[in-house]
Motif scaffolding. Structure first.
Motif, PDB file in Angstrom:
ATOM      1  N   ARG A  70       1.368  10.312  -3.392  1.00  0.00           N
ATOM      2  CA  ARG A  70       2.534   9.559  -2.921  1.00  0.00           C
ATOM      3  C   ARG A  70       2.881   8.445  -3.903  1.00  0.00           C
ATOM      4  O   ARG A  70       4.046   8.225  -4.220  1.00  0.00           O
ATOM      5  N   LEU A  71       1.872   7.749  -4.404  1.00  0.00           N
ATOM      6  CA  LEU A  71       2.116   6.706  -5.400  1.00  0.00           C
ATOM      7  C   LEU A  71       2.734   7.299  -6.660  1.00  0.00           C
ATOM      8  O   LEU A  71       3.695   6.755  -7.208  1.00  0.00           O
ATOM      9  N   ASP A  72       2.212   8.426  -7.111  1.00  0.00           N
ATOM     10  CA  ASP A  72       2.779   9.081  -8.293  1.00  0.00           C
ATOM     11  C   ASP A  72       4.241   9.450  -8.071  1.00  0.00           C
ATOM     12  O   ASP A  72       5.072   9.319  -8.979  1.00  0.00           O
ATOM     13  N   HIS A 110       0.867  -1.165   0.000  1.00  0.00           N
ATOM     14  CA  HIS A 110       0.000   0.000   0.000  1.00  0.00           C
ATOM     15  C   HIS A 110       0.908   1.220   0.000  1.00  0.00           C
ATOM     16  O   HIS A 110       1.755   1.361   0.881  1.00  0.00           O
ATOM     17  N   ALA A 111       0.747   2.090  -0.986  1.00  0.00           N
ATOM     18  CA  ALA A 111       1.661   3.215  -1.170  1.00  0.00           C
ATOM     19  C   ALA A 111       1.137   4.528  -0.615  1.00  0.00           C
ATOM     20  O   ALA A 111       1.770   5.563  -0.792  1.00  0.00           O
ATOM     21  N   GLY A 112      -0.008   4.517   0.034  1.00  0.00           N
ATOM     22  CA  GLY A 112      -0.558   5.765   0.550  1.00  0.00           C
ATOM     23  C   GLY A 112      -1.509   6.387  -0.445  1.00  0.00           C
ATOM     24  O   GLY A 112      -2.152   5.693  -1.230  1.00  0.00           O
ATOM     25  N   ASN A 113      -1.574   7.708  -0.445  1.00  0.00           N
ATOM     26  CA  ASN A 113      -2.506   8.391  -1.346  1.00  0.00           C
ATOM     27  C   ASN A 113      -1.952   8.431  -2.771  1.00  0.00           C
ATOM     28  O   ASN A 113      -0.821   8.036  -3.032  1.00  0.00           O
ATOM     29  N   ARG A 114      -2.761   8.914  -3.690  1.00  0.00           N
ATOM     30  CA  ARG A 114      -2.361   8.925  -5.105  1.00  0.00           C
ATOM     31  C   ARG A 114      -1.120   9.775  -5.359  1.00  0.00           C
ATOM     32  O   ARG A 114      -0.274   9.417  -6.166  1.00  0.00           O
ATOM     33  N   SER A 169      -2.565   2.350  -4.419  1.00  0.00           N
ATOM     34  CA  SER A 169      -3.084   3.504  -3.694  1.00  0.00           C
ATOM     35  C   SER A 169      -4.580   3.344  -3.471  1.00  0.00           C
ATOM     36  O   SER A 169      -5.213   2.444  -4.015  1.00  0.00           O
ATOM     37  N   GLU A 170      -5.131   4.286  -2.695  1.00  0.00           N
ATOM     38  CA  GLU A 170      -6.574   4.322  -2.539  1.00  0.00           C
ATOM     39  C   GLU A 170      -7.201   4.536  -3.910  1.00  0.00           C
ATOM     40  O   GLU A 170      -6.581   5.120  -4.797  1.00  0.00           O
ATOM     41  N   SER A 200      -9.162   9.955  -4.514  1.00  0.00           N
ATOM     42  CA  SER A 200      -8.167  10.917  -4.040  1.00  0.00           C
ATOM     43  C   SER A 200      -8.488  11.310  -2.637  1.00  0.00           C
ATOM     44  O   SER A 200      -7.770  11.739  -1.871  1.00  0.00           O
ATOM     45  N   TYR A 216      -5.626   1.967  -8.862  1.00  0.00           N
ATOM     46  CA  TYR A 216      -4.640   3.036  -9.005  1.00  0.00           C
ATOM     47  C   TYR A 216      -3.356   2.437  -8.472  1.00  0.00           C
ATOM     48  O   TYR A 216      -3.158   2.339  -7.257  1.00  0.00           O
TER      49      TYR A 216
END
Length: 75
Positions: A25-27, A19-23, A71-72, A75, A55
């Motif tokens: 952070r993933l970007d 799990h990378a966190g929010n979008r 990610s979630e 957003s 995502y």
């Protein structure tokens, strides 16, 4: 490949998902991944390579290890 080396088609670990966190952070992870030895799988479909409701970034390193950063979905 030697018996001790990694071969993605052999039995065993294929990939890890995180799990990378929010979008945003993933970007950030996806953007900086190549500088750290990770190349994009399915780059043309980023960030929805797993389908329209995902995502995620799918990455592979030079040893053939794959990671999925998720990610979630909103957003």
């Amino acid at each position: 490949m030697t018996s001790g080396g990694h071969e993605r088609t052999r039995l065993g670990l294929k990939h890890l998902a995180f799990h990378a966190g929010n979008r945003a952070r993933l970007d950030e992870f996806a953007e900086t991944a190549p500088a750290h030895g990770w190349n994009h799988l399915f780059a043309a479909e980023y960030p929805h390579a797993g389908g329209p409701d995902t995502y995620a970034a799918y990455l592979v390193n030079t040893d053939g290890y794959e990671v999925e950063l998720v990610s979630e979905t909103d957003s």
